[in-house]
Design a protein around this motif. Structure first.
Motif, PDB file in Angstrom:
ATOM      1  N   SER A  11       0.814  -1.223   0.000  1.00  0.00           N
ATOM      2  CA  SER A  11       0.000   0.000   0.000  1.00  0.00           C
ATOM      3  C   SER A  11       0.849   1.275   0.000  1.00  0.00           C
ATOM      4  O   SER A  11       0.319   2.361  -0.180  1.00  0.00           O
ATOM      5  CB  SER A  11      -0.927   0.002   1.217  1.00  0.00           C
ATOM      6  OG  SER A  11      -0.152  -0.112   2.379  1.00  0.00           O
ATOM      7  N   VAL A  12       2.159   1.135   0.203  1.00  0.00           N
ATOM      8  CA  VAL A  12       3.015   2.335   0.223  1.00  0.00           C
ATOM      9  C   VAL A  12       4.077   2.229  -0.887  1.00  0.00           C
ATOM     10  O   VAL A  12       3.935   2.837  -1.951  1.00  0.00           O
ATOM     11  CB  VAL A  12       3.680   2.544   1.609  1.00  0.00           C
ATOM     12  CG1 VAL A  12       4.566   3.790   1.608  1.00  0.00           C
ATOM     13  CG2 VAL A  12       2.625   2.666   2.696  1.00  0.00           C
ATOM     14  N   TYR A  13       5.127   1.448  -0.674  1.00  0.00           N
ATOM     15  CA  TYR A  13       6.282   1.460  -1.588  1.00  0.00           C
ATOM     16  C   TYR A  13       5.945   1.003  -3.010  1.00  0.00           C
ATOM     17  O   TYR A  13       6.576   1.441  -3.963  1.00  0.00           O
ATOM     18  CB  TYR A  13       7.407   0.565  -1.046  1.00  0.00           C
ATOM     19  CG  TYR A  13       7.779   0.862   0.381  1.00  0.00           C
ATOM     20  CD1 TYR A  13       8.174   2.142   0.754  1.00  0.00           C
ATOM     21  CD2 TYR A  13       7.723  -0.130   1.363  1.00  0.00           C
ATOM     22  CE1 TYR A  13       8.504   2.432   2.068  1.00  0.00           C
ATOM     23  CE2 TYR A  13       8.059   0.149   2.671  1.00  0.00           C
ATOM     24  CZ  TYR A  13       8.445   1.430   3.019  1.00  0.00           C
ATOM     25  OH  TYR A  13       8.771   1.711   4.308  1.00  0.00           O
ATOM     26  N   PHE A  14       4.958   0.101  -3.124  1.00  0.00           N
ATOM     27  CA  PHE A  14       4.656  -0.446  -4.458  1.00  0.00           C
ATOM     28  C   PHE A  14       3.340   0.083  -5.024  1.00  0.00           C
ATOM     29  O   PHE A  14       2.862  -0.420  -6.031  1.00  0.00           O
ATOM     30  CB  PHE A  14       4.695  -1.982  -4.413  1.00  0.00           C
ATOM     31  CG  PHE A  14       6.049  -2.503  -4.011  1.00  0.00           C
ATOM     32  CD1 PHE A  14       7.143  -2.339  -4.857  1.00  0.00           C
ATOM     33  CD2 PHE A  14       6.257  -3.109  -2.780  1.00  0.00           C
ATOM     34  CE1 PHE A  14       8.409  -2.776  -4.486  1.00  0.00           C
ATOM     35  CE2 PHE A  14       7.520  -3.555  -2.394  1.00  0.00           C
ATOM     36  CZ  PHE A  14       8.608  -3.387  -3.251  1.00  0.00           C
ATOM     37  N   ASP A  15       2.763   1.067  -4.362  1.00  0.00           N
ATOM     38  CA  ASP A  15       1.565   1.723  -4.898  1.00  0.00           C
ATOM     39  C   ASP A  15       2.038   3.050  -5.508  1.00  0.00           C
ATOM     40  O   ASP A  15       2.287   4.029  -4.804  1.00  0.00           O
ATOM     41  CB  ASP A  15       0.552   1.972  -3.765  1.00  0.00           C
ATOM     42  CG  ASP A  15      -0.703   2.682  -4.266  1.00  0.00           C
ATOM     43  OD1 ASP A  15      -0.634   3.407  -5.280  1.00  0.00           O
ATOM     44  OD2 ASP A  15      -1.751   2.515  -3.619  1.00  0.00           O
ATOM     45  N   ASP A  16       2.165   3.043  -6.838  1.00  0.00           N
ATOM     46  CA  ASP A  16       2.808   4.180  -7.503  1.00  0.00           C
ATOM     47  C   ASP A  16       2.121   5.512  -7.200  1.00  0.00           C
ATOM     48  O   ASP A  16       2.782   6.507  -6.899  1.00  0.00           O
ATOM     49  CB  ASP A  16       2.854   3.940  -9.014  1.00  0.00           C
ATOM     50  CG  ASP A  16       3.608   5.044  -9.730  1.00  0.00           C
ATOM     51  OD1 ASP A  16       4.813   5.206  -9.453  1.00  0.00           O
ATOM     52  OD2 ASP A  16       2.996   5.781 -10.524  1.00  0.00           O
ATOM     53  N   GLU A  17       0.799   5.530  -7.259  1.00  0.00           N
ATOM     54  CA  GLU A  17       0.083   6.797  -7.074  1.00  0.00           C
ATOM     55  C   GLU A  17       0.300   7.342  -5.646  1.00  0.00           C
ATOM     56  O   GLU A  17       0.597   8.514  -5.443  1.00  0.00           O
ATOM     57  CB  GLU A  17      -1.413   6.577  -7.345  1.00  0.00           C
ATOM     58  CG  GLU A  17      -2.170   7.877  -7.453  1.00  0.00           C
ATOM     59  CD  GLU A  17      -3.679   7.654  -7.616  1.00  0.00           C
ATOM     60  OE1 GLU A  17      -4.086   6.542  -8.008  1.00  0.00           O
ATOM     61  OE2 GLU A  17      -4.424   8.598  -7.324  1.00  0.00           O
ATOM     62  N   TYR A  18       0.161   6.424  -4.683  1.00  0.00           N
ATOM     63  CA  TYR A  18       0.332   6.841  -3.287  1.00  0.00           C
ATOM     64  C   TYR A  18       1.779   7.289  -3.026  1.00  0.00           C
ATOM     65  O   TYR A  18       2.029   8.334  -2.437  1.00  0.00           O
ATOM     66  CB  TYR A  18      -0.054   5.697  -2.333  1.00  0.00           C
ATOM     67  CG  TYR A  18       0.086   6.116  -0.886  1.00  0.00           C
ATOM     68  CD1 TYR A  18      -0.957   6.764  -0.236  1.00  0.00           C
ATOM     69  CD2 TYR A  18       1.277   5.914  -0.195  1.00  0.00           C
ATOM     70  CE1 TYR A  18      -0.813   7.196   1.079  1.00  0.00           C
ATOM     71  CE2 TYR A  18       1.425   6.342   1.112  1.00  0.00           C
ATOM     72  CZ  TYR A  18       0.372   6.973   1.745  1.00  0.00           C
ATOM     73  OH  TYR A  18       0.524   7.413   3.036  1.00  0.00           O
ATOM     74  N   MET A  19       2.716   6.459  -3.502  1.00  0.00           N
ATOM     75  CA  MET A  19       4.134   6.732  -3.213  1.00  0.00           C
ATOM     76  C   MET A  19       4.581   8.046  -3.839  1.00  0.00           C
ATOM     77  O   MET A  19       5.364   8.793  -3.250  1.00  0.00           O
ATOM     78  CB  MET A  19       4.981   5.553  -3.726  1.00  0.00           C
ATOM     79  CG  MET A  19       6.408   5.550  -3.248  1.00  0.00           C
ATOM     80  SD  MET A  19       6.516   5.313  -1.444  1.00  0.00           S
ATOM     81  CE  MET A  19       8.287   5.404  -1.200  1.00  0.00           C
ATOM     82  N   ARG A  20       4.093   8.338  -5.053  1.00  0.00           N
ATOM     83  CA  ARG A  20       4.435   9.612  -5.700  1.00  0.00           C
ATOM     84  C   ARG A  20       3.996  10.786  -4.835  1.00  0.00           C
ATOM     85  O   ARG A  20       4.744  11.724  -4.583  1.00  0.00           O
ATOM     86  CB  ARG A  20       3.742   9.709  -7.064  1.00  0.00           C
ATOM     87  CG  ARG A  20       4.662   9.438  -8.173  1.00  0.00           C
ATOM     88  CD  ARG A  20       4.056   9.397  -9.540  1.00  0.00           C
ATOM     89  NE  ARG A  20       4.803   8.386 -10.252  1.00  0.00           N
ATOM     90  CZ  ARG A  20       6.027   8.563 -10.758  1.00  0.00           C
ATOM     91  NH1 ARG A  20       6.609   9.741 -10.689  1.00  0.00           N
ATOM     92  NH2 ARG A  20       6.667   7.572 -11.333  1.00  0.00           N
ATOM     93  N   LYS A  21       2.740  10.706  -4.396  1.00  0.00           N
ATOM     94  CA  LYS A  21       2.214  11.804  -3.570  1.00  0.00           C
ATOM     95  C   LYS A  21       3.014  11.937  -2.273  1.00  0.00           C
ATOM     96  O   LYS A  21       3.354  13.024  -1.834  1.00  0.00           O
ATOM     97  CB  LYS A  21       0.741  11.546  -3.240  1.00  0.00           C
ATOM     98  CG  LYS A  21      -0.200  11.943  -4.360  1.00  0.00           C
ATOM     99  CD  LYS A  21      -1.605  11.967  -3.829  1.00  0.00           C
ATOM    100  CE  LYS A  21      -2.477  12.844  -4.692  1.00  0.00           C
ATOM    101  NZ  LYS A  21      -3.856  12.851  -4.262  1.00  0.00           N
ATOM    102  N   TYR A  22       3.267  10.788  -1.679  1.00  0.00           N
ATOM    103  CA  TYR A  22       3.989  10.753  -0.405  1.00  0.00           C
ATOM    104  C   TYR A  22       5.379  11.385  -0.570  1.00  0.00           C
ATOM    105  O   TYR A  22       5.813  12.224   0.224  1.00  0.00           O
ATOM    106  CB  TYR A  22       4.061   9.286   0.034  1.00  0.00           C
ATOM    107  CG  TYR A  22       4.805   8.952   1.297  1.00  0.00           C
ATOM    108  CD1 TYR A  22       5.071   9.886   2.281  1.00  0.00           C
ATOM    109  CD2 TYR A  22       5.239   7.640   1.512  1.00  0.00           C
ATOM    110  CE1 TYR A  22       5.758   9.530   3.439  1.00  0.00           C
ATOM    111  CE2 TYR A  22       5.915   7.275   2.652  1.00  0.00           C
ATOM    112  CZ  TYR A  22       6.183   8.229   3.612  1.00  0.00           C
ATOM    113  OH  TYR A  22       6.863   7.878   4.752  1.00  0.00           O
TER     114      TYR A  22
END
Ligand SMILES: C[S@@+](CC[C@H](N)C(=O)[O-])C[C@H]1O[C@@H](n2cnc3c(N)ncnc32)[C@H](O)[C@@H]1O
Length: 302
Positions: free
Chosen positions: A93-104
């Motif tokens: 849900s964090v490192y491999f979720d591109d959309e989330y990780m970009r925002k983060y």
């Protein structure tokens, strides 16, 4: 106001439209920012624009960090521990979720200029990295790439290597360094891999830098051990990690500075210099007693 500073004003305005509670905090925080830091923040906003990421998007990225942190702080206050404790619980849900990780990562890059505590860490890094030392530089978990960019601007290492397990972080670091907004950088390589799986030659890096990663791993002792192995005998070793600082992907809880010191000495490393940034308005002791966040940066030696 210059056209450039208008970009910064636009970002602050957009952030405070989404989250009005940030206005006073950001106004007061920006009073403490140096001109060079504001210039870098503006450069970051311009850089994002070249990636077709408007100010509204950056404001959303910032807001994601603010709201995630608040939610995890509430959890931490109630339960006295971080929500997750294993890599598997957060990886997808964090490192491999591109959309989330970009925002983060965009949000985190911005806080390096907008938040006084993150600014202190970044300044400390720019101040302590050796300006003329040669050899190879390794950064573990460059994330957004801003620390690596700073290293390339402030030092004279011959080769800069970055290693990050998140494909999004790898792509973001490569894009940031290759974009030209912050300088023309050539001698770098970014590897997509878990640091513990990396095949590094022992005693080969004259600098090893790891910002905000130790709290993301299940066994930080093994990380420090590997860092000692890959570093040369006179290496500059720079690490940041927070105490009592819940975040969605923080899985290892340091509850005092002592817990970090013990880990460092168990790994047969020495603390040469340190920066502790306590919770605003409190001392380190008071922050520790009240389980409030403390940011820590360490310069270590073998
Ligand atoms: C919170 S970000 C830190 C970014 C930047 N270094 C900073 O200080 O702001 C953590 C980064 O470490 C990476 N990371 C976490 N565990 C790692 C591991 N075992 N090996 C390599 N990278 C890792 C994550 O993918 C992410 O890009």
């Amino acid at each position: 106001m210059s056209k450039d500073m208008a970009l910064l004003e636009a970002l602050i305005e957009q952030i405070t439209i989404i989250n009005p509670l940030q206005l006073r905090f950001l106004e007061s925080s920006l009073e403490g920012a140096l001109d060079a830091e504001l210039d870098d923040l503006v450069a970051y906003i311009s850089y994002a624009k070249t990636q077709c990421l408007p100010v509204d998007y950056l404001a959303e990225c910032y807001d994601l960090i603010v709201k995630d942190t608040l939610r995890e702080q509430l959890y931490f206050q109630r339960h006295g521990r971080y929500r997750y404790s294993t890599f598997d619980e957060v990886a997808k849900s964090v490192y491999f979720d591109d959309e989330y990780m970009r925002k983060y990562m965009h949000g985190l890059a911005i806080t390096a200029y907008l938040w006084p505590n993150h600014r202190e860490l970044h300044r400390y890094f720019a101040r302590t990295i050796p300006a003329t030392q040669r050899g190879k530089y390794l950064e573990i978990g460059p994330g957004h790439g801003m620390y690596m960019m700073t290293a390339m601007r402030e030092s004279k290492y011959d080769q800069f290597d970055g290693i990050d397990l998140s494909p999004t972080s790898v792509a973001m670091t490569r894009t940031l360094l290759g974009n030209g907004v912050f300088g023309s950088f050539q001698n770098y390589r970014i590897f997509e891999q878990d640091f513990l799986d990396g095949d590094f030659v022992p005693d080969s890096y004259a600098a090893v830098v790891m910002g905000e990663v130790l709290e993301h791993v299940e066994e930080p002792a093994i990380f420090l051990d590997r860092i000692r192995q890959v570093a040369t005998s006179d290496a500059y070793i720079f690490i940041t990690t927070p105490i009592n600082a819940p975040a969605i992907d923080h899985i290892y809880l340091f509850d005092s500075f002592h817990s970090i010191e013990s880990l460092v000495s168990d790994a047969e490393l020495r603390i040469v210099d340190k920066l502790l940034v306590p919770y605003p308005g409190l001392s380190v002791e008071e922050s520790t007693e009240q389980s409030l966040p403390i940011n820590v940066a360490l310069v270590l030696a073998k």
